[in-house]
Design an enzyme around this catalytic site. Structure first.
Site, PDB file in Angstrom:
ATOM      1  N   SER A   1       0.842  -1.206   0.000  1.00 44.32           N
ATOM      2  CA  SER A   1       0.000   0.000   0.000  1.00 44.32           C
ATOM      3  C   SER A   1       0.871   1.247   0.000  1.00 44.32           C
ATOM      4  CB  SER A   1      -0.926  -0.002   1.217  1.00 44.32           C
ATOM      5  OG  SER A   1      -0.140  -0.069   2.386  1.00 44.32           O
TER       6      SER A   1
ATOM      7  N   ASP B   1       3.878   4.042  -1.409  1.00 40.84           N
ATOM      8  CA  ASP B   1       3.984   4.928  -2.558  1.00 40.84           C
ATOM      9  C   ASP B   1       4.628   4.244  -3.775  1.00 40.84           C
ATOM     10  OD1 ASP B   1       3.892   7.670  -3.548  1.00 40.84           O
ATOM     11  OD2 ASP B   1       6.086   7.461  -3.570  1.00 40.84           O
ATOM     12  N   LEU B   2       5.722   3.531  -3.536  1.00 43.41           N
ATOM     13  CA  LEU B   2       6.450   2.911  -4.659  1.00 43.41           C
ATOM     14  C   LEU B   2       5.586   1.849  -5.347  1.00 43.41           C
ATOM     15  CD1 LEU B   2       9.173   2.707  -6.171  1.00 43.41           C
ATOM     16  CD2 LEU B   2       9.791   0.881  -4.578  1.00 43.41           C
TER      17      LEU B   2
ATOM     18  N   ASP C   1      21.698   9.474  -2.033  1.00 41.91           N
ATOM     19  CA  ASP C   1      20.461   9.244  -2.793  1.00 41.91           C
ATOM     20  C   ASP C   1      20.735   8.997  -4.282  1.00 41.91           C
ATOM     21  OD1 ASP C   1      17.599   9.200  -3.056  1.00 41.91           O
ATOM     22  OD2 ASP C   1      17.697  11.204  -3.942  1.00 41.91           O
TER      23      ASP C   1
ATOM     24  N   HIS D   1      22.859   5.684  -8.952  1.00 46.22           N
ATOM     25  CA  HIS D   1      22.595   6.047 -10.343  1.00 46.22           C
ATOM     26  C   HIS D   1      23.814   6.664 -11.056  1.00 46.22           C
ATOM     27  CE1 HIS D   1      18.712   5.236  -8.812  1.00 46.22           C
ATOM     28  NE2 HIS D   1      18.405   6.447  -8.432  1.00 46.22           N
TER      29      HIS D   1
ATOM     30  N   LYS E   1      18.752  18.637  -7.006  1.00 41.48           N
ATOM     31  CA  LYS E   1      17.315  18.912  -7.048  1.00 41.48           C
ATOM     32  C   LYS E   1      17.112  20.413  -7.245  1.00 41.48           C
ATOM     33  CE  LYS E   1      15.737  14.882  -4.743  1.00 41.48           C
ATOM     34  NZ  LYS E   1      15.316  14.034  -5.857  1.00 41.48           N
TER      35      LYS E   1
HETATM   36  C1  BG6 Z   1      15.466   8.009  -6.862  1.00 38.46           C
HETATM   37  C2  BG6 Z   1      15.820   9.054  -5.834  1.00 38.46           C
HETATM   38  O1  BG6 Z   1      16.309   6.901  -6.736  1.00 38.46           O
HETATM   39  O2  BG6 Z   1      15.615   8.548  -8.166  1.00 38.46           O
HETATM   40  C3  BG6 Z   1      14.975  10.293  -6.031  1.00 38.46           C
HETATM   41  O3  BG6 Z   1      15.602   8.525  -4.536  1.00 38.46           O
HETATM   42  C4  BG6 Z   1      15.054  10.789  -7.451  1.00 38.46           C
HETATM   43  O4  BG6 Z   1      15.377  11.321  -5.125  1.00 38.46           O
HETATM   44  C5  BG6 Z   1      14.774   9.660  -8.428  1.00 38.46           C
HETATM   45  O5  BG6 Z   1      14.093  11.828  -7.612  1.00 38.46           O
HETATM   46  C6  BG6 Z   1      15.037  10.095  -9.857  1.00 38.46           C
HETATM   47  O6  BG6 Z   1      14.580   9.088 -10.720  1.00 38.46           O
HETATM   48  P1  BG6 Z   1      14.046   9.450 -12.171  1.00 38.46           P
HETATM   49  O7  BG6 Z   1      13.746   8.127 -12.788  1.00 38.46           O
HETATM   50  O8  BG6 Z   1      12.842  10.304 -11.978  1.00 38.46           O
HETATM   51  O9  BG6 Z   1      15.162  10.181 -12.834  1.00 38.46           O
END
Ligand code: BG6
Length: 514
Positions: free
Chosen positions: A35, A37-38, A262, A267, A367
């Site tokens: 339930s 958000d993800l 984060d 990434h 951000k």
């Molecule tokens: C997530 C981070 O892993 O990736 C977020 O926790 C970020 O903070 C998001 O906004 C960005 O993902 P995308 O796919 O929107 O570039």
């Protein structure tokens, strides 16, 4: 065969020449935190799209599990709402079909008897859907609960696999994998006691993005990029993951994490790996992941007393983003008014290997920047000699290859051309390949990742050695920043603090902001 279409100034001839097909096994997918958000924003809509496209196995069910006491029907209604808000053209028939294979099991994460009840429920659902006892456990729960859920799955016998690839059990986890090297190792150790590395699927959703996978195809399915993809021709590389959004409702998480944990630990470093890796000998999970790990092994460490030369951090203040006035980070609800959490990081990364000696990689993410834009920019060297005197080689714009990850997914290459007329004048032009124009909208990253997890393909999932190396590399930066100073403020809507420009200016370079 597809239709030839025009794409930008490229003519894109779309031909499906060769496809590795991902064939998911019949299985039951258990979504812990169903339930949350993800699950509602990404996972359920992705599964639904896969069902509509006929890519989910026919024999499949999904079972939501969590603390909230839903019935199957209440859960299905929530799922219906989540899916219709994410998938605009969801037809009632396909929704009905999808929802009929969706169930819910209330479960307290630390109660062994609830896992026994879960195991019993899975037996009856396996029979009803003829899935042969294959189970994937997706943990869409706060990371603090990972170890507990994994331990209880083990105790309930749910991690055990039968022989010959039948009755498999896999765990799918989301970042963050720890908050530093120590906690990441502790999590890996607990996970390993229950699930082997082959059973563990660690998601970095960037690897599920079509355009990130396309970097590998572009590099290794074409002959002309590879010979120039090295220190002889590349001047430097810029990797940007810029977001225009702020932290939304995630202050609690973000205050603890910050941009380095984060975005960089996962990434940005993954993008670095796909851009810089050597050609794997095959597109086999461990061959590809070996090469990604070798990139991290080649990273020159940042000594703690030299962090300031190699990495800068920033925090957004009030400003305007896409014409709209926005709050500063410290004014966001849930954020401490004197927070030292960084919302922007830029870093110079150096790889000590033959291919990349002397070629800096500049990485940045933040951000509330000027635009949402993720891309890898390969800036080539200037020509060695100019025959177009009095122009010097540095007067001719260096070729630039931009791999656009999002939005406007695609690839563009800039080069010099002769401007028509009697004089020898030059203009820079761009060849542009647009993904959507050629292939339609790219699928959501989670679709690919869930299919792969159900098929047993770990290529796009992170191995634990990679995670340890990523944390080891970032530890001096984390330590230095925790001990001292504050992030430099930058007004929302710009490209970060002035220190990010200075980082490149020290090397005589500038960020290429499009
Ligand atoms: C997530 C981070 O892993 O990736 C977020 O926790 C970020 O903070 C998001 O906004 C960005 O993902 P995308 O796919 O929107 O570039």
């Amino acid at each position: 065969m597809g239709n030839p279409r025009a794409g930008g100034v490229f003519r894109t001839k779309v031909q499906e020449r060769f496809c590795f097909e991902t064939r998911p096994d019949p299985c039951g997918l258990v979504i812990f935190g169903a339930s949350g958000d993800l699950a509602e924003r990404k996972i359920l809509p992705s599964l639904f799209r896969l069902r509509v496209r006929g890519q989910l196995p026919r024999r499949f069910y999904a079972l939501g599990a969590g603390r909230t006491e839903f019935t199957d029907d209440v859960f299905r209604e929530r799922a219906r709402t989540a899916i219709t808000s994410a998938v605009k053209d969801a037809s009632p028939e396909s929704l009905k079909e999808f929802l009929s294979a969706l169930y819910y099991q209330p479960l307290r994460y630390d109660q062994p008897e609830d896992y026994r009840a879960l195991a019993d429920r899975l037996v009856s659902l396996d029979q009803a859907h003829q899935t042969g006892g294959n189970h994937a456990f997706n943990l869409s729960i706060p990371p603090g609960l990972y170890e507990c859920v994994i331990r209880e799955l083990g105790r309930a016998g749910l991690a055990q696999e039968r022989e010959n690839g039948h009755g498999w059990s896999r765990v799918i986890i989301e970042k963050p994998f720890g908050r530093d090297l120590e906690t990441a190792q502790a999590l890996a150790k607990e996970t390993r006691r229950v699930f082997s590395e082959d059973q563990t699927y660690r998601i970095d959703h960037y690897l599920g993005k079509e355009t990130v996978q396309n970097i590998l195809v572009l590099r290794f399915a074409n002959i002309f990029f590879e010979p120039i993809w090295n220190r002889n021709y590349v001047d430097h590389v810029q990797i940007t993951v810029a977001e225009s959004i702020g932290i939304g409702h995630r202050a609690g998480y973000y205050e603890e994490a910050g941009c380095l944990r984060d975005m960089f630990q996962n990434h940005l470093l993954q993008l670095l790996c796909v851009t810089a890796m050597e050609a794997p000998s095959s597109f086999h999970a461990n061959r590809v992941r070996d090469e990604a790990s070798k990139v991290l092994r080649a990273i020159r460490p940042i000594p703690i007393d030299r962090v300031d030369e190699r990495a800068v951090r920033g925090q957004y203040g009030p400003g305007r983003v896409e014409e709209e006035a926005v709050l500063g980070y410290r004014q966001e609800s849930g954020v401490s008014p004197d927070s030292r959490t960084e919302t922007f990081v830029a870093m110079k990364v150096v790889l000590d290997n033959w291919r990349w000696q002397g070629v800096p990689f500049y990485l940045r993410s933040g951000k509330r920047l000027a635009a949402r834009r993720s891309e890898v920019v390969i800036r080539f060297k200037h020509v060695p000699h100019s025959l177009f005197q009095p122009l010097q080689p540095t007067d001719l714009t260096a070729n630039t290859l931009v791999l656009r990850i999002q939005p406007e997914e695609g690839v563009s290459l800039s080069f010099e051309t002769k401007h028509p007329g009697p004089k020898m004048c030059m203009s820079s032009v761009e060849m542009d390949f647009d993904y959507e124009q050629s292939f339609g909208e790219p699928p959501e990253a989670y679709e690919r990742l869930f299919l792969d997890a159900m098929s047993g393909d770990q290529t796009l999932f992170i191995r634990s050695d990679w995670i340890n190396m990523a944390w080891s590399f970032l530890t001096p930066v984390l330590t230095r920043w925790a001990a001292d100073g504050s992030p430099a403020p930058y007004p929302a809507g710009l490209w970060g603090p002035a220190s990010a420009d200075e980082l490149l200016a020290r090397d005589g370079r500038t960020w290429l902001n499009g």
